[in-house]
Each structure stands twice: as structure tokens, then as C-alpha cells.
Design a protein around this motif. Structure first.
Motif, PDB file in Angstrom:
ATOM      1  N   ARG A 137      -4.601   7.804  -7.459  1.00  9.52           N
ATOM      2  CA  ARG A 137      -4.946   8.133  -8.843  1.00  9.52           C
ATOM      3  C   ARG A 137      -6.217   7.406  -9.269  1.00  9.52           C
ATOM      4  N   ASP A 138      -6.345   6.133  -8.882  1.00 11.96           N
ATOM      5  CA  ASP A 138      -7.554   5.367  -9.186  1.00 11.96           C
ATOM      6  C   ASP A 138      -8.774   5.992  -8.526  1.00 11.96           C
ATOM      7  N   LYS A 139      -8.612   6.426  -7.287  1.00 12.62           N
ATOM      8  CA  LYS A 139      -9.731   7.035  -6.560  1.00 12.62           C
ATOM      9  C   LYS A 139     -10.217   8.291  -7.273  1.00 12.62           C
ATOM     10  N   ARG A 140      -9.284   9.109  -7.741  1.00 13.38           N
ATOM     11  CA  ARG A 140      -9.660  10.339  -8.439  1.00 13.38           C
ATOM     12  C   ARG A 140     -10.409  10.046  -9.731  1.00 13.38           C
ATOM     13  N   LYS A 141     -10.095   8.885 -10.333  1.00 15.76           N
ATOM     14  CA  LYS A 141     -10.770   8.487 -11.569  1.00 15.76           C
ATOM     15  C   LYS A 141     -12.071   7.728 -11.302  1.00 15.76           C
ATOM     16  N   GLY A 142     -12.377   7.527 -10.021  1.00 21.04           N
ATOM     17  CA  GLY A 142     -13.591   6.808  -9.672  1.00 21.04           C
ATOM     18  C   GLY A 142     -13.441   5.300  -9.732  1.00 21.04           C
ATOM     19  N   ILE A 143     -12.197   4.820  -9.826  1.00 22.53           N
ATOM     20  CA  ILE A 143     -11.949   3.378  -9.866  1.00 22.53           C
ATOM     21  C   ILE A 143     -11.760   2.883  -8.437  1.00 22.53           C
ATOM     22  N   LYS A 144     -12.602   1.959  -8.026  1.00 25.56           N
ATOM     23  CA  LYS A 144     -12.535   1.451  -6.656  1.00 25.56           C
ATOM     24  C   LYS A 144     -12.280  -0.058  -6.650  1.00 25.56           C
ATOM     25  N   ASN A 145     -11.509  -0.485  -5.678  1.00 26.47           N
ATOM     26  CA  ASN A 145     -11.283  -1.909  -5.417  1.00 26.47           C
ATOM     27  C   ASN A 145     -10.620  -2.669  -6.560  1.00 26.47           C
ATOM     28  N   ARG A 146      -9.895  -1.957  -7.429  1.00 21.65           N
ATOM     29  CA  ARG A 146      -9.131  -2.695  -8.441  1.00 21.65           C
ATOM     30  C   ARG A 146      -7.865  -3.219  -7.779  1.00 21.65           C
ATOM     31  N   PRO A 147      -7.610  -4.525  -7.874  1.00 18.99           N
ATOM     32  CA  PRO A 147      -6.439  -5.087  -7.186  1.00 18.99           C
ATOM     33  C   PRO A 147      -5.134  -4.561  -7.770  1.00 18.99           C
TER      34      PRO A 147
ATOM     35  N   LEU B 117       0.831  -1.210   0.000  1.00 26.16           N
ATOM     36  CA  LEU B 117       0.000   0.000   0.000  1.00 26.16           C
ATOM     37  C   LEU B 117       0.863   1.256   0.000  1.00 26.16           C
ATOM     38  N   GLU B 118       1.966   1.210   0.743  1.00 25.87           N
ATOM     39  CA  GLU B 118       2.884   2.357   0.785  1.00 25.87           C
ATOM     40  C   GLU B 118       3.521   2.601  -0.574  1.00 25.87           C
ATOM     41  N   ALA B 119       4.003   1.519  -1.195  1.00 22.62           N
ATOM     42  CA  ALA B 119       4.673   1.647  -2.490  1.00 22.62           C
ATOM     43  C   ALA B 119       3.709   2.090  -3.588  1.00 22.62           C
ATOM     44  N   CYS B 120       2.434   1.676  -3.480  1.00 24.09           N
ATOM     45  CA  CYS B 120       1.442   1.964  -4.522  1.00 24.09           C
ATOM     46  C   CYS B 120       0.503   3.109  -4.147  1.00 24.09           C
ATOM     47  N   HIS B 121       0.900   3.913  -3.187  1.00 16.90           N
ATOM     48  CA  HIS B 121       0.031   4.987  -2.703  1.00 16.90           C
ATOM     49  C   HIS B 121      -0.428   5.903  -3.834  1.00 16.90           C
TER      50      HIS B 121
END
Length: 287
Positions: free
Chosen positions: A110-120, A101-105
Motif C-alpha cells: 500500500r505504501d509503494k502504491r502511494k509512493g512512500i518508500k523506506n518508511r519503517p 515482512l510477511e505480516a505487513c505485506h
């Protein structure tokens, strides 16, 4: 001797990685904590330069702790997320989820801003042969989901492994680079077992290990084998180890090959103690 080993399947693996890396968010790179510089493949930096990075110092129980801390500080100063682990015992594995999670923060935000949720997060696990990738994946996943072995080159093809709803791992074969520009890198990799013993000059490798231990870890050989180190030549110590361990051929001739393999096996398994073969530049002159 020259240390070279680049089987055909590694060329194929490199091409495969160049294609697969387009599909992933995170590169998880396993390094051997005893040789973090030498066990890094420079190709990985080139291929993964636009990806999030997590470095795992595996087999950290075999490297001395002071050196482990020096390497963690070194890589963190370069902007990497770093963790010390021991895949066999499971030490440090509980910290991996938080490290991902730290490395991919940035990617997650960025996904959240695009409305993408829970993508692994899709991660690629990379590392040179015999660094412990499959053992790590099995231990991290909690089940035997990747084939393991104690010889380099066991993993031949790629495998996607879904660990949980938040993370998928892509296992890849270990790859070396075609040419060691610095032969000392090849020598260190040979010492830890990342190059097949069958193609090595075991006597020369063992003598180099003895010289290194006498200089940087004085007393370890005496403690393990009862031999005299002070003011001795490496060959004299080598021969004394052979006698004390009964490595004798018919006619009372010393069996150097058997002695060399005994010494290398003891080093690789930690029986000579926790030993690091190289330190970051700036910590000390490169060994």
C-alpha cells in the motif's frame, strides 16, 4: 480458589495502549507456548483488529513439540503469521524479520502504491506479565535495550526501540484482563508464573499440577522424583515428593508449601520435561 490480579498500573497501561495502537502498523503478540490460549489477552484482539498481526509462541522449548505444531496450525488457520521462538536461547529469532515482512505485506504494498518508500514498520510488542517480552526485545535487538526481570510486572512504562531502518518497536507493560471468566485460565497462568506467587494457594496449585501430569503426562513425576503414580491420589504423590526431597519441618511434619514451590519451580524451568497445559479445541477436548 479464585485467581484474580489486576494492579492499578495495568488499568493505566491499557489506556496507554489504546492510544499508542493508533500509531503502529503491526501488533507482535508474545504467547507462552505452554498455554497459548490462556496467555492471550482478549483486549489485544479488540484493540488490534485493524492491524497486521504476528504471534510468537515464546518458551517453545518448555512446551512439547507436537503441541507446538498444533498451535501453529491453529493460529495460521485463523490468518495469523506465527513463529515458535525461545527468547533466552535465541532460537527462532532469525525468522522474525521475514515474519514481519510477511505480516505487513499489505501495508508495504500500500505504501509503494502511494509512493512512500523506506518508511519503517512500527510495531507494538504486547503480552501478559512474565511472558518474556523484554527478554525477546533484548535478544532480537542484540543488546540490553529493555529492562528485564523474572517476576511479573517489571516493565512499567513504554519505550520506543529502533532496531534498524526498517523496524521500530514499542515495548509496553504486560497486561491481564480484569476478570477471568474461566477460572481454569487463571489456574494455568498461576502455574506458569504470570500471577504473583505471594497471592496464591501454593498447595492447591501444586495438587492441580500433579493431577494434570498424572493424567496427561504419566510417568513424568516418577522419572523426576522417583514417586509411585499408579493408582495413587494426588495428595499421596504430593506427600511422597515431600519426603523424597526432604521437605520436612521440625517434628517430622511435611512442609507442603516448600514442596509446592519446588514442584512449580521444576515445572516452570522444564525440569519435569516439556509440558503443554492446553491444546487447541478440535485437537482434543480442552484440558
Amino acid at each position: 480458589m479464585n485467581y484474580q490480579w489486576y494492579p492499578g498500573h495495568m488499568t493505566k497501561a491499557r489506556r496507554m495502549m489504546q492510544e499508542d495502537i493508533k500509531l503502529i502498523d503491526l501488533v507482535i503478540e508474545l504467547l507462552d507456548a505452554r498455554v497459548p490460549f490462556s496467555s492471550r489477552n482478549p483486549d489485544i484482539d479488540k484493540m488490534g483488529r485493524d492491524k497486521a498481526r504476528l504471534i510468537l509462541l515464546n518458551k517453545s522449548d518448555l512446551a512439547d513439540e507436537k503441541s507446538n505444531e498444533a498451535w501453529v496450525a491453529f493460529f495460521e488457520a485463523k490468518g495469523y503469521c506465527v513463529r515458535k521462538i525461545n527468547s533466552r536461547s535465541g532460537a527462532g529469532l532469525k525468522s522474525i524479520n521475514a515474519a514481519v515482512l510477511e505480516a505487513c505485506h499489505e501495508k508495504i504494498e500500500r505504501d509503494k502504491r502511494k509512493g512512500i518508500k523506506n518508511r519503517p514498520v512500527r510495531a507494538m510488542v504486547v503480552g501478559i506479565p512474565n511472558v518474556g517480552k523484554s527478554t525477546f526485545i533484548n535478544a532480537y535487538a542484540g543488546k540490553a535495550c529493555a529492562k528485564t526481570g523474572n517476576k511479573p510486572g517489571v516493565t512499567k512504562g513504554k519505550q520506543w526501540i529502533r532496531l534498524n531502518k526498517g523496524l521500530e518497536l514499542l515495548d509496553t507493560p504486560g497486561i491481564l484482563w480484569p476478570k477471568f471468566e474461566d477460572q481454569s485460565v487463571g489456574m494455568r497462568l498461576a502455574m506458569i508464573g504470570s500471577i504473583k506467587d505471594e497471592i496464591l494457594n501454593t498447595d492447591e496449585l501444586a495438587l492441580n499440577l500433579i493431577r494434570f501430569l498424572m493424567e496427561h503426562y504419566p510417568g513424568r513425576l516418577t522419572e523426576r522424583y522417583g514417586c509411585e503414580e499408579t493408582a495413587q491420589e494426588a495428595l499421596t504423590v504430593y506427600e511422597e515428593i515431600a519426603r523424597r526431597r526432604g521437605c520436612i519441618k521440625k517434628g517430622q511434619e511435611l512442609d507442603y508449601t516448600k514442596t509446592g514451590m519446588l514442584l512449580l519451580d521444576d515445572f516452570r524451568s522444564g525440569k519435569i520435561g516439556r509440558i503443554t497445559l492446553e491444546l487447541p479445541k478440535g485437537e482434543t477436548e480442552e484440558q
